[in-house]
Write a protein that holds these residues in place. Structure first.
Motif, PDB file in Angstrom:
ATOM      1  N   THR A 164      49.589  25.217  26.445  1.00 37.91           N
ATOM      2  CA  THR A 164      50.098  25.118  27.809  1.00 37.91           C
ATOM      3  C   THR A 164      51.262  24.135  27.858  1.00 37.91           C
ATOM      4  OG1 THR A 164      49.484  24.852  30.133  1.00 37.91           O
ATOM      5  CG2 THR A 164      48.560  23.260  28.613  1.00 37.91           C
ATOM      6  N   GLU A 189      44.204  17.022  31.300  1.00 37.61           N
ATOM      7  CA  GLU A 189      43.840  18.194  30.513  1.00 37.61           C
ATOM      8  C   GLU A 189      43.044  17.771  29.277  1.00 37.61           C
ATOM      9  OE1 GLU A 189      44.256  20.791  32.019  1.00 37.61           O
ATOM     10  OE2 GLU A 189      44.003  22.420  30.575  1.00 37.61           O
ATOM     11  N   TYR A 213      44.741  28.556  37.581  1.00 41.43           N
ATOM     12  CA  TYR A 213      43.319  28.339  37.845  1.00 41.43           C
ATOM     13  C   TYR A 213      43.150  27.376  38.996  1.00 41.43           C
ATOM     14  CZ  TYR A 213      42.969  30.323  33.179  1.00 41.43           C
ATOM     15  OH  TYR A 213      43.072  31.144  32.114  1.00 41.43           O
ATOM     16  N   ASN A 242      39.599  16.864  30.330  1.00 38.78           N
ATOM     17  CA  ASN A 242      38.847  18.083  30.645  1.00 38.78           C
ATOM     18  C   ASN A 242      38.364  18.788  29.387  1.00 38.78           C
ATOM     19  OD1 ASN A 242      38.996  17.873  33.392  1.00 38.78           O
ATOM     20  ND2 ASN A 242      40.837  19.120  33.579  1.00 38.78           N
ATOM     21  N   ARG A 301      42.670  24.183  40.582  1.00 39.19           N
ATOM     22  CA  ARG A 301      42.913  22.866  39.974  1.00 39.19           C
ATOM     23  C   ARG A 301      41.978  21.816  40.522  1.00 39.19           C
ATOM     24  NH1 ARG A 301      49.216  21.507  39.418  1.00 39.19           N
ATOM     25  NH2 ARG A 301      48.383  19.631  38.427  1.00 39.19           N
ATOM     26  N   TYR A 328      48.585  29.448  28.754  1.00 39.73           N
ATOM     27  CA  TYR A 328      48.166  29.499  30.162  1.00 39.73           C
ATOM     28  C   TYR A 328      48.911  28.429  30.942  1.00 39.73           C
ATOM     29  CZ  TYR A 328      45.363  25.389  29.061  1.00 39.73           C
ATOM     30  OH  TYR A 328      44.959  24.141  28.662  1.00 39.73           O
ATOM     31  N   ASN A 342      35.285  24.827  33.929  1.00 42.00           N
ATOM     32  CA  ASN A 342      36.458  23.981  33.790  1.00 42.00           C
ATOM     33  C   ASN A 342      37.677  24.630  34.432  1.00 42.00           C
ATOM     34  OD1 ASN A 342      37.196  21.457  32.820  1.00 42.00           O
ATOM     35  ND2 ASN A 342      36.289  21.896  30.825  1.00 42.00           N
ATOM     36  N   ARG A 343      37.666  25.946  34.487  1.00 37.75           N
ATOM     37  CA  ARG A 343      38.814  26.666  35.029  1.00 37.75           C
ATOM     38  C   ARG A 343      38.388  27.808  35.930  1.00 37.75           C
ATOM     39  NH1 ARG A 343      42.301  24.609  31.432  1.00 37.75           N
ATOM     40  NH2 ARG A 343      41.674  24.826  29.279  1.00 37.75           N
ATOM     41  N   ILE A 379      48.353  25.646  34.137  1.00 32.57           N
ATOM     42  CA  ILE A 379      47.197  25.067  34.823  1.00 32.57           C
ATOM     43  C   ILE A 379      47.083  25.582  36.256  1.00 32.57           C
ATOM     44  CG2 ILE A 379      46.729  23.015  33.428  1.00 32.57           C
ATOM     45  CD1 ILE A 379      48.490  21.428  35.221  1.00 32.57           C
ATOM     46  N   GLN A 431      33.630  26.635  29.859  1.00 31.16           N
ATOM     47  CA  GLN A 431      35.063  26.915  30.018  1.00 31.16           C
ATOM     48  C   GLN A 431      35.351  27.488  31.399  1.00 31.16           C
ATOM     49  OE1 GLN A 431      36.631  29.290  26.814  1.00 31.16           O
ATOM     50  NE2 GLN A 431      35.834  27.955  25.225  1.00 31.16           N
ATOM     51  N   TRP A 432      34.494  28.370  31.870  1.00 28.40           N
ATOM     52  CA  TRP A 432      34.710  28.963  33.197  1.00 28.40           C
ATOM     53  C   TRP A 432      34.638  27.883  34.276  1.00 28.40           C
ATOM     54  CZ3 TRP A 432      31.833  34.339  33.863  1.00 28.40           C
ATOM     55  CH2 TRP A 432      32.426  35.275  33.005  1.00 28.40           C
TER      56      TRP A 432
END
Ligand code: ADP
Ligand code: MG
Length: 871
Positions: free
Chosen positions: A155, A166, A253, A169, A255, A248, A300-301, A250, A297-298
């Motif tokens: 990213t 990031e 998604y 995270n 935020r 990707y 997180n985003r 940020i 992961q989901w």
């Protein structure tokens, strides 16, 4: 470097290798041990609790040394990595039997916190990311990879703050940087617990070319180059399992910055730092390790894409409605091992026979999964059911080649099945026939010699022998038998015939083990060539697993499917619940609350006593939004939500009173972040903002911030406060509505209803909470008096405050003591000097400059002083 001419050739070799690995512990292989020398040994023996010895003990300068057995090395390596060190593994790279002079040794792998391949049960559901960072044209390029799964993502970020966010995270433990990242920035990352590494020489590679294919941004490509170059340099092997990098942004998604994630307790409890009590903990009903990692992961985003979310919702709804199919699916998933990491180990060349068996057993489940999916009336699932690649060819290959009970070792045989390879079968026959031959030989020799106790045996050192007890020695045919070994009670012999056979059997055994290893690696290579297919399957299975987990939690906890709108910003949650708090409370103890913020309402100003449930109500909305935007159902009777672009939080000042000013600074920074970056599509959760400073300051700031949000941002905002003054804002700001969390008094006691009602709270109940906390009646009565003065319009605190004579405290002293002649005294005389000093202090205290908590502390202090007076 302590290299001297007196060094042995081995130590010279050691120093030459160590020179290149100054920042790592060098594990130097000697025989069955890894040895550490010198500084490494001194430090290592402490960290690993090993006995420190010395090499050349008798010499003038013995070299400190300690060692670990190679089969147990992994544990020790894990400990060092865990403590933030690197470990260089140095092996013998030629057969000692064939070596001329010193055996050649090389470092075959440098293990670092970001490149740990070894995984155990506790890390199965966690990714381990190595990140590379550079700065080009004022843009930060970021690339990261989990070496165990081969996932690579990149990213571009605009500020170093975003970078920090990031990295936190991702929970990355190691960051590889180049010279574009300043010393100061590096130090900042270090202070957050990340290891900083540097790549020495940047190199082009086929791996880079493959992984880079889809990337277009210069900074991301540069970061990827650093990442892959560092991986190649440390791992020293081809990395064919690395997947094409996915770029990707940020803002694709929802935020949430790191502190919002922490405050909402997505992954870690604020109080215990554990997983229990978090949203991840609640939602994780996954059956596979891959599913567990994907869920994280989901979370997180969370997504912004309504179509994708609707698709996830459809799947969850279908799985809820089809209980039996879901049960079959779960049973199958339960038996699927970590395909991603198995693929990683196969590509890495570290997979053994058991790993391949695990892969085959996992693949056996795929046909069942396909069948179930095809039965379900949902297009995406049906399509997945037909398109899933069951990798039958790989499963078949493993089943034919690899023995079900293959050992851990890959070099000692017993891995390959009979019938897989003709040559191997022949060797095995030879060995087996050899064994038969020995049985026959024993029988024949017994007959020939008449010694019924004669035995044929084998030892590693002496090979095959014929054993005869001492009593029978005289009957041995000395022309054929040749003495080999003498025991206390017996003599062992060899015959020419036995010797011939021994050579045959041993040769066949050795050849068969060698061939088995060759066959095994060939099979492993064949599977490695299919890595991409395994990874693709793993991804689909992981997503399916997360979604069946959503179905489970949603059904068990009676969640509803939220209606998501991209057209308007209306929020309507009927009888919503806090998903985690309701789990900890007993059944029906949690009081549901609705949130209604239609077009006419942007801001809810929440008042109500401490402990009534204001923070819970705000967090509840935050969690419901996140759940909705990962595709899960939500705890409510009905929910209508917009798709939010960002969530900003300012929660937790109340939990963190001690840090005083710095808390206030953090508060203001978080508020600033929201005001700068928030949009009309954002959600703001401000819990008692302004509490960290003096009352008037706090009110003024809170007021200004609310008006700014109201007039300029238009973001949906929950703002809780105990500043009653703020409730008057509703008269001026049309899109602000007052709500309060109800409480009632029963027999002078406060009862929390935990119910959010329209309008402002009628009073703040601080004194009631003080009563609940056990402060004596005298103090709370006094406080009530002070309060009434303060609340009276146009009051003058100093002049209107009750005089000491009017105070209840004072009246206690007035009460006549029994049995003692009442003495005529003035009130002033009845008071000890300490008490009158105290009263003066109370009188002179300017309450307007104290926060409520400070006021409470003062009262507490006064009370303690009075208690001392009474004793
Ligand atoms: P406040 O922020 O108003 O001080 P909290 O939100 O911290 O209050 O809530 C205090 C406690 O009250 C929580 O720990 C929880 O146990 C309980 N509580 C909060 N909301 C509810 C509710 N809706 N139903 C039942 N109990 C609740
Ligand atoms: Mg609170």
């Amino acid at each position: 470097m302590p290299q001297t001419t007196k060094d042995t050739p081995m130590m010279q070799q050691y120093w030459a290798i160590k020179k290149d690995y100054q920042d790592a512990f060098l594990f130097y292989r000697i025989g069955d041990f890894y040895e550490l020398f010198d500084e490494d040994a001194i430090k290592g023996s402490q960290l690993l609790e090993l006995t420190l010895t010395a090499r050349n003990k008798s010499a003038k300068d013995p070299i400190p040394m300690c060692g670990v057995p190679h089969h147990a090395a992994q544990n020790y390596i894990d400990i060092l990595i865990d403590k933030g060190y690197k470990v260089a593994i140095c092996e013998q790279v030629e057969d000692p039997k064939q070596a001329q002079g010193m055996v050649k040794r090389e470092v075959i792998q440098l293990i670092t916190p970001g490149t740990m391949m070894d995984q155990n049960a506790s890390t199965a559901k966690q990714n381990n990311y190595l990140t590379a960072l550079t700065l080009i044209d004022e843009l930060y390029g970021l690339a990261y990879s989990d070496l165990t799964t081969g996932e690579v993502r990149t990213t571009t970020l605009h500020t170093f703050n975003e970078v920090i966010n990031e990295l936190l995270n991702l929970n990355t433990k190691e960051v590889v940087v180049d010279a574009n990242i300043s010393e100061q920035e590096q130090q900042q990352l270090q202070s957050l617990g990340m290891m900083i590494s540097h790549d020495k020489v940047l190199q082009e590679s086929s791996e880079f070319n493959f992984v880079n294919q889809k990337l277009t941004k210069q900074g991301e490509q540069a970061a990827l180059k650093i990442l892959i170059s560092y991986l190649l340099e440390t791992q020293k092997r081809t990395l064919s399992h690395l997947q094409q990098a996915e770029s990707y942004e940020i803002d694709q998604y929802l935020r949430l910055n790191h502190s919002a994630k922490a405050n909402l307790e997505l992954f870690e409890s604020l109080r215990t730092s554990k997983r229990e009590g978090t949203l991840l903990w609640l939602l994780d009903k996954t059956k596979t390790a891959m599913g567990g990692r994907l869920l994280k992961q989901w979370l997180n985003r969370p997504l912004l894409n309504a179509k994708l979310l609707q698709q996830r919702q459809e799947i969850v709804a279908t799985l809820i409605d089809h209980y039996f199919e879901r049960a079959t699916l779960q049973q199958a998933l339960q038996k699927v091992y970590d395909l991603e990491r198995l693929a990683g180990r196969i590509a890495f060349g570290s997979a053994n026979g058991r790993d391949l068996i695990q892969l085959a057993n996992s693949l056996k489940q795929i046909p069942t999964i396909k069948e179930v999916l095809q039965q379900l009336p949902e297009p995406t699932l049906q399509k997945l059911g037909t398109s899933l690649d069951d990798l039958a060819d790989i499963r078949d290959l493993i089943q034919r080649a690899i023995s079900e009970d293959a050992p851990i070792s890959t070099t000692e045989g017993n891995i390959i099945n009979d019938g897989f390879n003709q040559q191997l079968d022949e060797y095995r026959d030879a060995v087996n026939n050899g064994q038969n031959f020995l049985v026959q030989l024993e029988a024949e020799e017994r007959k020939k010699t008449g010694i019924s106790t004669l035995k044929v045996g084998y030892t590693r050192v002496f090979g095959y022998y014929i054993e005869v007890t001492n009593a029978n020695k005289k009957n041995v045919p000395t022309d054929r038998y040749q003495r080999k070994q003498t025991l206390t009670n017996a003599e062992r012999y060899i015959t020419p015939e036995l010797k011939d056979h021994e050579a045959l059997i041993l040769q066949a055994k050795e050849k068969s083990t060698e061939l088995e290893y060759q066959l095994f690696t060939t099979v492993r290579e064949q599977i490695k060539a299919q890595t991409e297919r395994i990874q693709a399957l793993a991804k689909q299975i992981a997503a399916l697993d997360v979604l069946q987990g959503f179905a489970v939690v949603s059904e068990n906890n009676h969640y509803v499917r939220p209606e998501l709108s991209t057209k308007q910003q209306d929020v309507e949650i009927i009888n919503g619940r806090h998903p985690v708090v309701e789990q900890v409370l007993a059944a029906n103890e949690f009081i549901p609350n609705s949130v209604e913020m239609k077009k006419d309402t942007d801001i809810l100003l929440i008042t109500g006593p401490n402990m009534s449930g204001k923070s819970t109500y705000m967090r509840q909305l935050g969690l419901i939004v996140i759940m909705a935007q990962v595709g899960c159902f939500v705890p409510a009777d009905r929910a209508q939500l917009p798709i939010f672009d960002q969530i900003f939080t300012r929660i937790g000042a109340a939990d963190d009173l001690i840090s005083g000013e710095s808390t206030f600074m953090v508060e203001m920074k978080e508020a600033n972040d929201a005001l700068l970056h928030g949009t009309r599509h954002s959600l703001l959760l401000f819990d008692e903002l302004g509490r960290g400073t003096a009352t008037y300051d706090g009110i003024a700031l809170a007021d200004a911030i609310i008006e700014y949000i109201h007039d300029h941002l238009g973001a949906k905002t929950l703002f809780s406060t105990h500043y009653h003054e703020l409730t008057q804002l509703a008269e001026r700001l049309p899109k602000l509505r007052n709500v309060h969390v109800g409480a009632t008094e029963e027999n002078g006691k406060l009862i929390f209803l935990h119910q959010v009602l329209a309008g402002p709270a009628d009073k703040s109940y601080g004194i009631h909470v003080a009563k609940l906390a056990g402060l004596p009646n005298d103090v709370t009565q006094h406080a009530a008096q002070v309060l009434s003065v303060l609340e009276a319009e146009g009051s003058d605190l100093v002049n209107d405050l009750p005089t000491p004579e009017q105070l209840p405290l004072f009246r206690i002293a007035e009460e006549p003591e029994p049995k003692i002649e009442p003495k005529q005294t003035t009130q002033a005389e009845a008071m000890s000097p300490e008490v009158s000093a105290l009263l003066a202090e109370i009188k002179n205290t300017n309450l307007m400059q104290a926060t409520p908590i400070e006021a409470m502390n003062l009262i507490n202090q006064w009370q303690q002083e009075l208690n001392q007076q009474n004793h």
